[in-house]
Design a protein around this motif. Sequence first.
Motif, PDB file in Angstrom:
ATOM      1  N   ALA A 151      22.407  64.798  36.008  1.00 18.84           N
ATOM      2  CA  ALA A 151      21.910  66.084  36.514  1.00 18.84           C
ATOM      3  C   ALA A 151      20.631  66.192  36.759  1.00 18.84           C
ATOM      4  O   ALA A 151      19.826  67.006  37.460  1.00 18.84           O
ATOM      5  N   LEU A 152      19.858  64.904  36.692  1.00 17.50           N
ATOM      6  CA  LEU A 152      18.418  64.815  37.063  1.00 17.50           C
ATOM      7  C   LEU A 152      18.325  64.724  38.583  1.00 17.50           C
ATOM      8  O   LEU A 152      19.083  63.791  39.501  1.00 17.50           O
ATOM      9  N   ASP A 153      17.472  65.425  39.254  1.00 20.32           N
ATOM     10  CA  ASP A 153      17.267  65.522  40.566  1.00 20.32           C
ATOM     11  C   ASP A 153      16.325  64.248  41.116  1.00 20.32           C
ATOM     12  O   ASP A 153      15.441  63.795  40.158  1.00 20.32           O
ATOM     13  N   GLY A 154      16.599  63.739  42.073  1.00 19.55           N
ATOM     14  CA  GLY A 154      15.737  62.276  42.518  1.00 19.55           C
ATOM     15  C   GLY A 154      16.255  61.372  42.160  1.00 19.55           C
ATOM     16  O   GLY A 154      15.798  60.265  42.680  1.00 19.55           O
ATOM     17  N   LEU A 155      17.486  61.153  41.474  1.00 12.61           N
ATOM     18  CA  LEU A 155      18.120  59.881  41.415  1.00 12.61           C
ATOM     19  C   LEU A 155      19.594  59.851  41.586  1.00 12.61           C
ATOM     20  O   LEU A 155      20.147  60.877  41.712  1.00 12.61           O
ATOM     21  N   ARG A 156      20.064  58.735  42.206  1.00 17.29           N
ATOM     22  CA  ARG A 156      21.692  58.590  42.319  1.00 17.29           C
ATOM     23  C   ARG A 156      21.898  57.643  41.569  1.00 17.29           C
ATOM     24  O   ARG A 156      21.473  56.437  41.682  1.00 17.29           O
ATOM     25  N   ILE A 157      23.017  57.890  40.897  1.00 19.03           N
ATOM     26  CA  ILE A 157      23.383  56.826  39.838  1.00 19.03           C
ATOM     27  C   ILE A 157      24.644  56.208  40.483  1.00 19.03           C
ATOM     28  O   ILE A 157      25.792  56.507  40.377  1.00 19.03           O
ATOM     29  N   ASP A 158      24.404  54.833  41.063  1.00 18.79           N
ATOM     30  CA  ASP A 158      25.305  54.337  41.545  1.00 18.79           C
ATOM     31  C   ASP A 158      26.214  53.396  40.709  1.00 18.79           C
ATOM     32  O   ASP A 158      27.247  52.921  41.280  1.00 18.79           O
ATOM     33  N   GLY A 159      25.894  53.159  39.291  1.00 22.99           N
ATOM     34  CA  GLY A 159      26.829  52.333  38.535  1.00 22.99           C
ATOM     35  C   GLY A 159      26.179  51.682  37.251  1.00 22.99           C
ATOM     36  O   GLY A 159      25.078  52.263  36.834  1.00 22.99           O
ATOM     37  N   LEU A 160      26.600  50.861  36.731  1.00 27.45           N
ATOM     38  CA  LEU A 160      26.239  50.237  35.422  1.00 27.45           C
ATOM     39  C   LEU A 160      25.860  48.855  35.766  1.00 27.45           C
ATOM     40  O   LEU A 160      26.316  48.171  36.526  1.00 27.45           O
ATOM     41  N   MET A 161      24.901  48.290  34.865  1.00 30.38           N
ATOM     42  CA  MET A 161      24.622  46.869  34.824  1.00 30.38           C
ATOM     43  C   MET A 161      24.654  46.546  33.692  1.00 30.38           C
ATOM     44  O   MET A 161      24.389  47.038  32.421  1.00 30.38           O
ATOM     45  N   THR A 162      24.872  44.950  33.191  1.00 30.57           N
ATOM     46  CA  THR A 162      24.929  44.432  32.001  1.00 30.57           C
ATOM     47  C   THR A 162      24.442  42.895  32.319  1.00 30.57           C
ATOM     48  O   THR A 162      24.473  42.300  33.353  1.00 30.57           O
ATOM     49  N   ILE A 163      24.306  42.179  31.071  1.00 31.72           N
ATOM     50  CA  ILE A 163      23.653  40.861  31.023  1.00 31.72           C
ATOM     51  C   ILE A 163      24.532  40.227  30.109  1.00 31.72           C
ATOM     52  O   ILE A 163      24.693  40.721  29.133  1.00 31.72           O
TER      53      ILE A 163
END
Length: 228
Positions: A151-163
Motif C-alpha cells: 500500500a506504500l506510495d512511491g515503491l513498486r515491489i518487484d519480488g523477493l530476495m534471499t541469501i
Amino acid sequence: MAVIAAARDGLLERIEASARRAGRDPRAVRLVAVTKTVSAERVRAAVAAGLDVVGENRVQEAAAKQPDVQGATWHLIGPLQSNKARRAVEVFDVVESVDSLALAGRLARAATEIRPGRPLPILLQVNVDDDPAKAGFEPPDLRRDLAALLALDGLRIDGLMTIGRLARDPEAARSTFAALCRLAVELRDANPDLGAELSMGMSDDFAVAVEEGATIVRVGRALFGPRS
Ligand SMILES: *Cc1c(COP(=O)(O)O)cnc(C)c1O
C-alpha cells in the motif's frame, strides 16, 4: 576488458546450462554484477563489456564510483540503515535489501519526493531459514506486513530476495532457494500485486539458484576474482 568479457561469457554459459537443466528459459535469468571492493575503473570495463546491472553493498561506495561509471543500473544489495534511506534513493535504481516495514516506509517517503511519479523498484529480503546471521523479514512477519508494504506510495515491489546458506557445498543452499520460491507463490496467490522476481544465488551457488527459479543472480567473485 578481454578478461572481464571472457568471465562474463563463461558465467552466462553456466547460467544458461542450469536454466536448461531445469527446463527454464535462460532469458528469464538476469545477472547483477556485484562490484563491491572492485575499482571504478574495472566497473567501467565491466559495463562496457555488457555487464550493465551492478550491485553494491554500501551507499557511499556506490556513490563514489558513479561519476566514473556511466550507463549502469545500480542495485543496492547490502543492509541499509534507515537514516541512509534518502541517500539510497538518490544513488540506486533498485533496492534489493528491504528488510522491514519501517525501512520501506522511509524509502517510500524519500522516493515520493526525489522521483515523483516513478515508484522505486524494490525487493523484499527474506530470512527464509531463520538464520540468526542473516538480515531479512522472517516469513511470518512478511505475511503480516505485506499488505501494508504494497500500500506504500512511491515503491513498486518487484519480488523477493534471499541469501543462501553459506557452506562449501552449494547443495546446502538448495532448500533455502526452494523455500523462497514456495513462499513467493503463496504470497502472490493472496497478493497479486507482488512482483515475481526472485533474486537468489551468488558465485558459489547461482547454478542451484537458477535450477530453483532465480530470475536474478548476484555474482561478484566469479566475475572479478577474489576480493582483497
Ligand atoms: C557480496 C554479495 C554477493 C556476491 O557474492 P560473490 O560470492 O562475490 O558472488 C551477492 N549478494 C550479496 C547480498 C552480497 O553481499
